[in-house]
Design a protein around this motif. Sequence first.
Motif, PDB file in Angstrom:
ATOM      1  N   VAL A  18      13.729 -41.325   1.100  1.00 42.18           N
ATOM      2  CA  VAL A  18      12.440 -41.191   1.731  1.00 42.18           C
ATOM      3  C   VAL A  18      12.261 -42.079   3.024  1.00 42.18           C
ATOM      4  CG1 VAL A  18      11.133 -40.623  -0.490  1.00 42.18           C
ATOM      5  CG2 VAL A  18      11.467 -43.078   0.167  1.00 42.18           C
ATOM      6  N   THR A  19      11.469 -41.677   3.826  1.00 43.01           N
ATOM      7  CA  THR A  19      11.227 -42.325   5.131  1.00 43.01           C
ATOM      8  C   THR A  19      11.210 -43.758   5.143  1.00 43.01           C
ATOM      9  OG1 THR A  19       9.184 -42.288   5.423  1.00 43.01           O
ATOM     10  CG2 THR A  19      10.420 -40.270   6.241  1.00 43.01           C
ATOM     11  N   THR A  20      10.850 -44.386   4.459  1.00 45.77           N
ATOM     12  CA  THR A  20      10.601 -45.826   4.445  1.00 45.77           C
ATOM     13  C   THR A  20      11.655 -46.641   4.054  1.00 45.77           C
ATOM     14  OG1 THR A  20       8.107 -45.513   3.792  1.00 45.77           O
ATOM     15  CG2 THR A  20       9.027 -47.673   4.084  1.00 45.77           C
ATOM     16  N   ALA A  21      12.681 -46.190   3.447  1.00 47.65           N
ATOM     17  CA  ALA A  21      14.094 -46.611   2.890  1.00 47.65           C
ATOM     18  C   ALA A  21      15.024 -46.911   4.023  1.00 47.65           C
ATOM     19  CB  ALA A  21      14.509 -45.824   1.898  1.00 47.65           C
ATOM     20  N   LYS A  22      14.416 -45.928   5.443  1.00 45.25           N
ATOM     21  CA  LYS A  22      15.585 -45.949   6.302  1.00 45.25           C
ATOM     22  C   LYS A  22      15.661 -47.413   6.940  1.00 45.25           C
ATOM     23  CE  LYS A  22      12.490 -44.110   9.690  1.00 45.25           C
ATOM     24  NZ  LYS A  22      12.115 -42.896  10.163  1.00 45.25           N
ATOM     25  N   ARG A  48       8.940 -37.835   0.620  1.00 46.18           N
ATOM     26  CA  ARG A  48       9.204 -37.601  -0.828  1.00 46.18           C
ATOM     27  C   ARG A  48       9.458 -36.379  -1.419  1.00 46.18           C
ATOM     28  NH1 ARG A  48       5.455 -37.300  -5.260  1.00 46.18           N
ATOM     29  NH2 ARG A  48       6.263 -38.713  -7.090  1.00 46.18           N
ATOM     30  N   GLN A  49       8.399 -35.516  -0.986  1.00 44.50           N
ATOM     31  CA  GLN A  49       8.498 -34.069  -1.351  1.00 44.50           C
ATOM     32  C   GLN A  49       9.687 -33.313  -0.926  1.00 44.50           C
ATOM     33  OE1 GLN A  49       6.330 -32.870  -3.853  1.00 44.50           O
ATOM     34  NE2 GLN A  49       7.819 -30.825  -3.647  1.00 44.50           N
ATOM     35  N   GLN A  50      10.130 -33.582   0.398  1.00 44.51           N
ATOM     36  CA  GLN A  50      11.555 -32.765   0.615  1.00 44.51           C
ATOM     37  C   GLN A  50      12.762 -33.607  -0.055  1.00 44.51           C
ATOM     38  OE1 GLN A  50      10.629 -33.913   4.601  1.00 44.51           O
ATOM     39  NE2 GLN A  50      10.243 -32.096   5.225  1.00 44.51           N
ATOM     40  N   ASP A  60      22.483 -34.240  -3.573  1.00 44.48           N
ATOM     41  CA  ASP A  60      23.044 -35.425  -3.280  1.00 44.48           C
ATOM     42  C   ASP A  60      23.546 -36.346  -4.599  1.00 44.48           C
ATOM     43  OD1 ASP A  60      22.229 -35.532  -0.237  1.00 44.48           O
ATOM     44  OD2 ASP A  60      20.338 -34.790  -1.409  1.00 44.48           O
ATOM     45  N   ASP A  61      24.145 -37.375  -4.219  1.00 42.58           N
ATOM     46  CA  ASP A  61      24.505 -38.110  -5.368  1.00 42.58           C
ATOM     47  C   ASP A  61      23.445 -39.281  -5.854  1.00 42.58           C
ATOM     48  OD1 ASP A  61      27.506 -37.627  -5.289  1.00 42.58           O
ATOM     49  OD2 ASP A  61      27.629 -38.414  -3.394  1.00 42.58           O
ATOM     50  N   PHE A  62      22.677 -39.852  -4.764  1.00 43.93           N
ATOM     51  CA  PHE A  62      21.685 -40.610  -5.291  1.00 43.93           C
ATOM     52  C   PHE A  62      20.399 -40.277  -4.148  1.00 43.93           C
ATOM     53  CE2 PHE A  62      25.436 -43.260  -6.165  1.00 43.93           C
ATOM     54  CZ  PHE A  62      25.182 -43.461  -7.351  1.00 43.93           C
ATOM     55  N   TYR A  63      19.344 -40.706  -4.950  1.00 40.26           N
ATOM     56  CA  TYR A  63      17.940 -40.394  -4.330  1.00 40.26           C
ATOM     57  C   TYR A  63      17.187 -41.687  -4.174  1.00 40.26           C
ATOM     58  CZ  TYR A  63      19.627 -35.655  -5.524  1.00 40.26           C
ATOM     59  OH  TYR A  63      20.584 -34.737  -5.424  1.00 40.26           O
ATOM     60  N   VAL A  64      16.523 -41.885  -3.317  1.00 40.52           N
ATOM     61  CA  VAL A  64      15.837 -43.394  -3.047  1.00 40.52           C
ATOM     62  C   VAL A  64      14.364 -43.105  -3.080  1.00 40.52           C
ATOM     63  CG1 VAL A  64      15.644 -45.621  -1.902  1.00 40.52           C
ATOM     64  CG2 VAL A  64      17.936 -44.386  -1.967  1.00 40.52           C
ATOM     65  N   GLY A 116       2.614 -34.559   0.812  1.00 41.42           N
ATOM     66  CA  GLY A 116       4.240 -34.633   0.785  1.00 41.42           C
ATOM     67  C   GLY A 116       4.712 -35.854   0.730  1.00 41.42           C
ATOM     68  N   SER A 117       4.356 -36.827   1.681  1.00 42.33           N
ATOM     69  CA  SER A 117       4.588 -38.120   1.763  1.00 42.33           C
ATOM     70  C   SER A 117       4.188 -39.075   0.533  1.00 42.33           C
ATOM     71  CB  SER A 117       3.863 -38.800   2.933  1.00 42.33           C
ATOM     72  OG  SER A 117       3.983 -40.082   2.802  1.00 42.33           O
ATOM     73  N   GLY A 118       5.284 -39.919   0.230  1.00 47.96           N
ATOM     74  CA  GLY A 118       5.033 -40.628  -1.043  1.00 47.96           C
ATOM     75  C   GLY A 118       4.078 -41.841  -0.680  1.00 47.96           C
ATOM     76  N   THR A 119       4.033 -42.334   0.714  1.00 49.67           N
ATOM     77  CA  THR A 119       2.967 -43.458   1.022  1.00 49.67           C
ATOM     78  C   THR A 119       1.500 -42.700   0.835  1.00 49.67           C
ATOM     79  OG1 THR A 119       4.893 -44.048   2.512  1.00 49.67           O
ATOM     80  CG2 THR A 119       2.522 -44.635   3.202  1.00 49.67           C
ATOM     81  N   ARG A 120       1.666 -41.498   1.379  1.00 44.42           N
ATOM     82  CA  ARG A 120       0.187 -41.058   1.428  1.00 44.42           C
ATOM     83  C   ARG A 120      -0.152 -40.801  -0.139  1.00 44.42           C
ATOM     84  NH1 ARG A 120      -2.505 -36.685   4.602  1.00 44.42           N
ATOM     85  NH2 ARG A 120      -4.194 -35.832   3.304  1.00 44.42           N
ATOM     86  N   TYR A 121       0.722 -40.354  -1.154  1.00 44.41           N
ATOM     87  CA  TYR A 121       0.417 -40.146  -2.365  1.00 44.41           C
ATOM     88  C   TYR A 121      -0.373 -41.395  -2.967  1.00 44.41           C
ATOM     89  CZ  TYR A 121       2.006 -39.426  -7.228  1.00 44.41           C
ATOM     90  OH  TYR A 121       1.989 -39.624  -8.700  1.00 44.41           O
TER      91      TYR A 121
END
Length: 221
Positions: A18-22, A48-50, A60-64, A116-121
């Motif tokens: 998700v975007t914040t993990a970058k 998050r939704q994507q 993918d192998d892993f999802y953060v 769709g953003s986890g932050t928004r959620y």
Amino acid sequence: QLSSLRGLKSGTLRLACVTTAKYFIPHLLGPFCEHYPGIDIQFTIANRQQIIERLEQGMDDFYVFSHLPEGLDLDVIEFMSNDLVAIAEANHPLANRNSVSLEEFCQQDFLIREQGSGTRYAIEDFFKQQQHTPNIKMTIASNEAIIHSVLSRLGVAILSAHTLAFGEIYGVKKVNVEGLPIQSKWSFSWTKAESLSPIAQVFLSYVETEGREMMRKAVQF
Ligand code: PGA
């Protein structure tokens, strides 16, 4: 640990975050790639939704995530806390107050991430629990664009503290709002049903040992 696994061959490791993990995942990848130059990394960043959609398709192998999807059979390791904090431009009237009530915060123009953003959620969930409603002025599909909009005094926002690693430079201040920060935990997850590739297994043991510490060091704020 890393050196004992150095014999590993080539291949691809697929990570979806998700975007914040970058803000911290690249710091994890640097030392890993140095030890395993033959491994290619495919690093996908989306909301998050994507990322949930990629997970459902087994891409993918892993999802953060910091807000794990519900109802999926996942293996999960938690590795670091994620605090969502209120922010305002440094000269904003709320920025230099010792504390701000949620009521007062809700009167400000509020900038929020896209559906769709986890932050928004997490923010919506927080306001629902607190029985308050933020005064949403703009929906913005980027953490960085939210920070720049805060700087341009378009409004206040709530974002992961990871986005503010360079808060001093940006001229953005954390605002001490009652009930905040919203607390959650970062986790690596993968689908239980699918077996991890040898490369994914090596990466996982790296995350669980040296990697954990590297990510913590990368996010000092
Ligand atoms: P986002 O994700 O990039 O979708 O806001 C952050 C999260 O899941 O916590």
